[in-house]
Design a protein around this motif. Sequence first.
Motif, PDB file in Angstrom:
ATOM      1  N   ALA A 145       0.947  -1.254  -0.076  1.00 34.05           N
ATOM      2  CA  ALA A 145      -0.042   0.023  -0.081  1.00 34.05           C
ATOM      3  C   ALA A 145       0.704   1.316   0.039  1.00 34.05           C
ATOM      4  N   THR A 146       2.003   1.222   0.693  1.00 35.86           N
ATOM      5  CA  THR A 146       2.994   2.283   0.863  1.00 35.86           C
ATOM      6  C   THR A 146       4.348   1.582   0.609  1.00 35.86           C
ATOM      7  N   TYR A 147       5.025   1.883  -0.431  1.00 34.77           N
ATOM      8  CA  TYR A 147       6.361   1.513  -0.699  1.00 34.77           C
ATOM      9  C   TYR A 147       7.431   2.661  -0.616  1.00 34.77           C
ATOM     10  N   ILE A 148       8.383   2.132   0.392  1.00 36.43           N
ATOM     11  CA  ILE A 148       9.667   2.706   0.602  1.00 36.43           C
ATOM     12  C   ILE A 148      10.717   1.907   0.322  1.00 36.43           C
ATOM     13  N   ASN A 149      11.652   2.352  -0.650  1.00 33.39           N
ATOM     14  CA  ASN A 149      12.704   1.648  -1.025  1.00 33.39           C
ATOM     15  C   ASN A 149      14.062   1.683  -0.201  1.00 33.39           C
ATOM     16  N   LYS A 150      14.895   1.004  -0.337  1.00 30.03           N
ATOM     17  CA  LYS A 150      16.093   1.106   0.577  1.00 30.03           C
ATOM     18  C   LYS A 150      16.802   2.389   0.563  1.00 30.03           C
TER      19      LYS A 150
ATOM     20  N   LEU B 149      15.647   8.506   5.510  1.00 32.55           N
ATOM     21  CA  LEU B 149      14.771   8.777   6.683  1.00 32.55           C
ATOM     22  C   LEU B 149      15.399   8.339   8.024  1.00 32.55           C
ATOM     23  N   ASP B 150      15.885   7.190   7.930  1.00 29.60           N
ATOM     24  CA  ASP B 150      16.582   6.613   9.057  1.00 29.60           C
ATOM     25  C   ASP B 150      17.665   7.564   9.651  1.00 29.60           C
ATOM     26  N   ALA B 151      18.374   8.303   8.775  1.00 29.75           N
ATOM     27  CA  ALA B 151      19.406   9.104   9.103  1.00 29.75           C
ATOM     28  C   ALA B 151      18.842  10.537   9.354  1.00 29.75           C
TER      29      ALA B 151
END
Length: 433
Positions: free
Chosen positions: A193-198, A204-206
């Motif tokens: 439904a929501t796709y976030i690639n590597k 985002l994590d940084a």
Amino acid sequence: MAVLKAINGHTGCGRIKDYLEKGGRALLRDFFNLSWDEVEDKGLDAALKDEVDWALEMDALRHDYGNDRPWKGQRAITFRHYAISPDPSDNIGLEGLRELTHAWVKKHFSDYQVAVVYHDDNRQGIPHAHIVVNNTNLETGRRLHIPNVLDMNRSLQEVAKARGLTVFDNEMPKGRAGRSDPRTPPRPRTRWATYINKAERGILDAGGYSWVSDIRNRVSVAKVLSRNEGEFMRILELMEIEVAENSTQAPREDWIFSLADQPSRKVSGERLGMTFGKIALTERFVRIGSYHPDAASSRAILSMATDAVEIKDVAELGSLAKAVETNAQYSIRSSGDYGRRIETLQRRMEREPEAKAAAKCAERIQELAEAREYASRHSLVPDGELARRHQGSGSDRWQYGPQRSGNRPQRAGQSSAAARRDSRDRQQEGRSR
């Protein structure tokens, strides 16, 4: 061509009746195998139809046969809702649509209770029919076997063709997906439904800025608030998002979203996730049961979103989008809904033997808790309980005093014709008093 859409119902019929008839939007109603029947009661005073509470009659019959109970661990499909939309080029009027609808209903649902409600509240003012079919066969008492919607659509085309209306071929040759003559599409990029690639996840994590996430958050707000494509485009404009069609050479039809102040930063809808693609969004706009916040909440959400865009508060926009998506996923309509959803997930987590599934429940509980805290802080959902209509089909609903005329259900073992005669007698007796 006449277009057929189908939706499963899982509750009592009161809610769908309210939706179809609210505000005097119903042009006309037709009934089959209820206390009024379009065939057997033809020629009688049509004013008697006004006293037919078809939702109560359907709920009662279904309860009598036990067909409102779960089936094989799955919640019951209590009714089937079809919508017939004629082709504008046919210039079909209300009576022509009624004749088409009656023929199709008699062909497939002659042994079921059916209510048909006609509207003309679309943009072109073209009449269309909503058909609600109860799940219980009047002859056998068995549940309705849900037919393949493609076969039902083929049947509708045959009925339309016999009446000189335009039709289309239901067979789907290879080609581009999402056009007015649907073609067999290739598989989408992702079914998430929501796709976030590597790469995006790493940014985002940084704690960095991802323009893809920025676009997704703005589109999230727009898709939850919009009831049609026009509203969607207008809200995106307010969110400073530009929209274009993707290339005609692309295998799947889609929209391309870009930042108004940085047009080179653009991404296709399905790259953001399946629910952001043009095909899924178009289906959402026409789906009756799609979630939308109430008017006050919608105004508050849009105001917060546009303010965040204006001052480029990416973090606030992300928090808002996450809360709005969570509310949509769990159909949160009042503050009390959060607690009910969390309690349900907690019970499921306690019963879950697999650690992975239990962890997923815990993750969802956390999402709901965060959305509740955010919504409470910004007054994004009503504080009190929403009015809850009595949707249950238990026998207690039939024990609170005498029934209104026309509302008494057909009981097991009583023929549909006898039930209708009995109801008409009660109605006429009530009028004579």
